[in-house]
Design a protein around this motif. Structure first.
Motif, PDB file in Angstrom:
ATOM      1  N   ARG A 137       2.018 -50.657   5.374  1.00 53.96           N
ATOM      2  CA  ARG A 137       3.073 -50.102   4.134  1.00 53.96           C
ATOM      3  C   ARG A 137       2.626 -50.518   2.817  1.00 53.96           C
ATOM      4  N   GLY A 138       1.418 -51.149   2.547  1.00 56.43           N
ATOM      5  CA  GLY A 138       0.945 -51.663   1.257  1.00 56.43           C
ATOM      6  C   GLY A 138       1.625 -52.826   1.009  1.00 56.43           C
ATOM      7  N   LEU A 139       1.255 -53.409  -0.234  1.00 56.50           N
ATOM      8  CA  LEU A 139       1.520 -54.505  -0.666  1.00 56.50           C
ATOM      9  C   LEU A 139       3.109 -54.727  -0.807  1.00 56.50           C
ATOM     10  N   TRP A 140       3.521 -53.827  -1.766  1.00 54.00           N
ATOM     11  CA  TRP A 140       4.876 -53.781  -1.963  1.00 54.00           C
ATOM     12  C   TRP A 140       5.826 -53.613  -0.586  1.00 54.00           C
ATOM     13  N   GLY A 141       5.468 -52.882   0.224  1.00 57.38           N
ATOM     14  CA  GLY A 141       6.088 -52.794   1.551  1.00 57.38           C
ATOM     15  C   GLY A 141       6.204 -54.039   2.326  1.00 57.38           C
ATOM     16  N   LEU A 142       4.998 -54.856   1.976  1.00 57.11           N
ATOM     17  CA  LEU A 142       5.076 -56.294   2.729  1.00 57.11           C
ATOM     18  C   LEU A 142       5.948 -56.931   2.000  1.00 57.11           C
ATOM     19  N   PRO A 191       3.065 -47.564  -6.060  1.00 55.34           N
ATOM     20  CA  PRO A 191       2.132 -47.101  -6.944  1.00 55.34           C
ATOM     21  C   PRO A 191       1.922 -48.090  -8.183  1.00 55.34           C
ATOM     22  N   ILE A 192       2.791 -48.512  -8.816  1.00 59.68           N
ATOM     23  CA  ILE A 192       3.058 -49.398 -10.014  1.00 59.68           C
ATOM     24  C   ILE A 192       2.146 -50.612  -9.548  1.00 59.68           C
ATOM     25  N   ILE A 193       2.422 -51.266  -8.476  1.00 58.00           N
ATOM     26  CA  ILE A 193       1.618 -52.327  -8.161  1.00 58.00           C
ATOM     27  C   ILE A 193       0.428 -52.021  -7.970  1.00 58.00           C
ATOM     28  N   GLY A 194       0.109 -50.971  -7.277  1.00 61.57           N
ATOM     29  CA  GLY A 194      -1.427 -50.533  -7.137  1.00 61.57           C
ATOM     30  C   GLY A 194      -2.055 -50.282  -8.241  1.00 61.57           C
ATOM     31  N   VAL A 195      -1.678 -49.675  -9.305  1.00 60.64           N
ATOM     32  CA  VAL A 195      -2.137 -49.449 -10.513  1.00 60.64           C
ATOM     33  C   VAL A 195      -2.565 -50.921 -11.161  1.00 60.64           C
ATOM     34  N   ILE A 196      -1.811 -51.665 -11.187  1.00 57.55           N
ATOM     35  CA  ILE A 196      -1.834 -53.020 -11.783  1.00 57.55           C
ATOM     36  C   ILE A 196      -3.098 -53.791 -11.203  1.00 57.55           C
ATOM     37  N   ILE A 204      -5.970 -42.472  -4.308  1.00 55.68           N
ATOM     38  CA  ILE A 204      -5.710 -42.900  -2.813  1.00 55.68           C
ATOM     39  C   ILE A 204      -5.505 -44.248  -2.688  1.00 55.68           C
ATOM     40  N   PHE A 205      -6.669 -44.895  -3.313  1.00 57.05           N
ATOM     41  CA  PHE A 205      -6.729 -46.358  -3.361  1.00 57.05           C
ATOM     42  C   PHE A 205      -5.456 -47.157  -3.806  1.00 57.05           C
ATOM     43  N   ILE A 206      -4.866 -46.586  -5.011  1.00 57.43           N
ATOM     44  CA  ILE A 206      -3.867 -47.148  -5.549  1.00 57.43           C
ATOM     45  C   ILE A 206      -2.658 -46.937  -4.803  1.00 57.43           C
ATOM     46  N   VAL A 207      -2.326 -45.958  -4.098  1.00 57.59           N
ATOM     47  CA  VAL A 207      -1.188 -45.746  -3.143  1.00 57.59           C
ATOM     48  C   VAL A 207      -1.364 -46.556  -1.998  1.00 57.59           C
ATOM     49  N   VAL A 208      -2.492 -46.658  -1.421  1.00 56.56           N
ATOM     50  CA  VAL A 208      -2.798 -47.308  -0.118  1.00 56.56           C
ATOM     51  C   VAL A 208      -2.608 -48.937  -0.615  1.00 56.56           C
TER      52      VAL A 208
END
Length: 102
Positions: free
Chosen positions: A74-79, A36-41, A22-26
């Motif tokens: 929308r998360g960091l990638w959405g930004l 999620p790729i950016i979140g995992v990194i 959930i943290f990775i996706v958020v």
């Protein structure tokens, strides 16, 4: 060794995996492949940087998750993609409505 096998207890444990996913996706962003790729990194970088804090790193991750939800819903990638229009994997479904002819 317990997490090396797949069972309902280890696969769906809130402490082991679910909260991390959930943290990775958020953090990364939901609804895209890149999020999620950016979140995992980011998650693994933070986990390795904050490993010396013991369990306090969970507090830092929670605080970071709250900040991202407040300032980048929308998360960091959405930004990033919202400001630049850049998409690594431009795979999205869009609804097309037919116009009725009367």
């Amino acid at each position: 060794m317990q997490n090396g096998r797949v069972s309902p207890d280890s696969a769906f444990s809130v402490i082991d995996w679910t909260a991390y996913v959930i943290f990775i996706v958020v953090i990364g962003g939901i609804g895209t492949i890149e999020g999620p790729i950016i979140g995992v990194i980011i998650f693994f970088l933070l986990q390795s940087l904050l490993a010396d804090l013991g369990t306090w790193y969970l507090m830092v991750l929670g605080f970071l998750g709250i900040l991202v939800m407040l300032f980048a819903p929308r998360g960091l990638w959405g930004l990033i993609s919202g400001r630049t229009g850049f998409a690594l994997f431009p795979i999205q479904r869009r609804l097309k409505l037919k116009e009725r002819e009367d």
